[in-house]
Design a protein around this motif. Structure first.
Motif, PDB file in Angstrom:
ATOM      1  N   ASP A  53       0.931  -1.058  -0.004  1.00 29.55           N
ATOM      2  CA  ASP A  53      -0.100  -0.035  -0.126  1.00 29.55           C
ATOM      3  C   ASP A  53       0.776   1.333   0.044  1.00 29.55           C
ATOM      4  O   ASP A  53       0.507   2.124  -0.811  1.00 29.55           O
ATOM      5  N   ASP A  57       0.562   5.086  -2.200  1.00 31.71           N
ATOM      6  CA  ASP A  57       0.606   6.359  -1.485  1.00 31.71           C
ATOM      7  C   ASP A  57       1.685   7.521  -2.020  1.00 31.71           C
ATOM      8  O   ASP A  57       1.366   8.418  -2.299  1.00 31.71           O
ATOM      9  N   GLN A  60       0.760   8.304  -5.522  1.00 31.28           N
ATOM     10  CA  GLN A  60      -0.453   9.515  -5.859  1.00 31.28           C
ATOM     11  C   GLN A  60       0.144  10.722  -5.168  1.00 31.28           C
ATOM     12  O   GLN A  60      -0.159  11.745  -6.155  1.00 31.28           O
ATOM     13  N   ARG A  61       1.069  10.838  -4.274  1.00 28.97           N
ATOM     14  CA  ARG A  61       1.707  12.072  -4.084  1.00 28.97           C
ATOM     15  C   ARG A  61       2.451  12.565  -5.125  1.00 28.97           C
ATOM     16  O   ARG A  61       2.583  13.782  -5.337  1.00 28.97           O
ATOM     17  N   GLU A  95      -5.519   5.130  -5.189  1.00 30.43           N
ATOM     18  CA  GLU A  95      -4.989   5.127  -3.823  1.00 30.43           C
ATOM     19  C   GLU A  95      -6.073   4.590  -2.984  1.00 30.43           C
ATOM     20  O   GLU A  95      -5.955   3.856  -2.081  1.00 30.43           O
ATOM     21  N   ASP A  99      -6.371   1.264  -0.249  1.00 31.84           N
ATOM     22  CA  ASP A  99      -6.852   1.185   0.977  1.00 31.84           C
ATOM     23  C   ASP A  99      -7.714   0.274   1.201  1.00 31.84           C
ATOM     24  O   ASP A  99      -7.687  -0.512   2.145  1.00 31.84           O
TER      25      ASP A  99
ATOM     26  N   ARG B 226      -2.815   8.429   5.369  1.00 31.26           N
ATOM     27  CA  ARG B 226      -2.781   9.021   4.323  1.00 31.26           C
ATOM     28  C   ARG B 226      -1.190   9.849   4.135  1.00 31.26           C
ATOM     29  O   ARG B 226      -0.904  10.499   5.217  1.00 31.26           O
ATOM     30  N   THR B 227      -0.757   9.540   2.874  1.00 33.69           N
ATOM     31  CA  THR B 227       0.576  10.687   2.559  1.00 33.69           C
ATOM     32  C   THR B 227       0.082  12.079   2.276  1.00 33.69           C
ATOM     33  O   THR B 227      -0.789  12.375   1.719  1.00 33.69           O
TER      34      THR B 227
END
Lengths: 237, 237
Positions: A53, A57, A60-61, A95, A99, B226-227
């Motif tokens: 996971d 993250d 996505q960032r 994302e 989760d 969450r990042t």
């Protein structure tokens, strides 16, 4: 834009597209592994799913960062702006899919030692097949900019919701039949809800693809309730 | 930026801030009304809560639109970029809080005719008090740009998770005591999960406030997963 700027811009879009494809692959694998872990009481596979996971993250960032920098630097025209906004939105949805798959994997660990109720898992497998198909279809629709295929996903999600209703009722029945089933089935209730929500995110992505390709927002009586950015400006900057 | 541009920019930020404040007010009221509807079997109030949700969706879309247009037009410096990114993120979280409150309201309607189990609702009320406080605190922390207060929310959310675990166990116990409790308690299981997730969104907002005020991302061992966008560039454009 000059040819030079157009080329740099295209390269930025290509990198964003590659990162979305990577996220899509990870999310699909996480969902499939989480379900295998649940069905086979495979704690090791569940743990591996959970460990995947953070990569989603990070991606996505990175996508959010790059997309916003690209908007600030290039002041794109409306059609190009749609491309960039689409990457931000799709990365958010993927994302969230990760989760939800992680949640299923966590439940798989919690109930790994419980007595299996094979009947109770059958409905979840059907739901998983539908959700996995929706996810695959919508990722293909995105990579091929295929609004029609996206529309198919958008329509089909209602079936997954109906399936979830039926699984909910079945699980309550198993609980009523034997109190020893209650804990196991309570965890499956949440797994089934997680799969349904993965379908919702596939629907969100389908809406984004339709918006990206056509500039249009699907009608308000769509299966699920997320609103989309309307196309109020034709150019930016 | 010239004074003229700075002023136009400040006005845009102000409008975004007002819209966030409006979203916060609606989300808080939806949560409170949904819980009242659940506790009092008030179908009318539950329906009113569900009817509030589209306004949140519209506001979220407006904020996203305006924020992206502002980034494209003004090419803001890093600190101003943080302000705008924060509005996009917080509006996403508040829209999700509204969805979760709407889910509780829908369950309130489904179980309105069921026999009440007052014991089963007590734990949910405690969870609701905690979640409502987290939401209020984090909205205050945002409007006052108070990183310390946001940090308090960020820490406290772990307590809400622990409370949800305890409510989960209690609800299973009520189900085992009497099969006639199963349907009612199954719906409460989901309500309790919805409240816990509202706490997660408050935590997300807390992280956004900390990032906004300090430019820093909270440490990796934060309560929730969450990042955040890291601050890799000091200026944009």
């Amino acid at each position: 834009m000059s040819d030079h700027i157009v080329k740099a811009y295209d390269q930025e879009l290509e990198v964003l597209g590659q990162k979305i494809a990577e996220m899509g692959g990870i999310a699909e694998k996480m969902l499939s592994d989480a379900m295998d872990a649940l069905v086979d009481s495979d704690v090791k596979l569940a743990q591996a799913t959970i460990n995947s996971d953070p990569r989603l993250d990070v991606l996505q960032r990175e996508i959010e960062e790059r997309a916003i920098m690209t908007i600030a630097r290039r002041q794109p025209l409306a059609v190009d702006l749609r491309e960039i906004i689409a990457t931000i939105r799709i990365s958010n949805d993927l994302e969230r899919v990760g989760d939800l798959a992680k949640n299923i994997a966590k439940r798989a660990i919690k109930i790994a030692a419980d007595v299996r109720i094979p009947r109770a898992i059958i409905g979840l497998r059907s739901m998983h097949e539908s959700a996995a198909m929706l996810l695959k279809d919508v990722l293909d629709a995105y990579s091929q900019r295929d609004a029609e295929r996206a529309h198919g996903v958008w329509i089909y999600d209602a079936d997954l919701d109906a399936l979830e209703d039926s699984v909910f009722r079945d699980l309550l029945t198993f609980m009523m039949e034997d109190p020893r089933n209650i804990s196991f089935c309570a965890h499956l209730l949440f797994c089934s809800k997680n799969i349904e929500r993965i379908g919702d995110h596939a629907t969100n992505i389908a809406e984004t693809v339709i918006y990206l390709v056509t500039g249009e927002i699907p009608p308000i009586d769509r299966p699920k309730g997320r609103t989309m950015l309307s196309e109020t400006s034709t150019t930016v900057g």
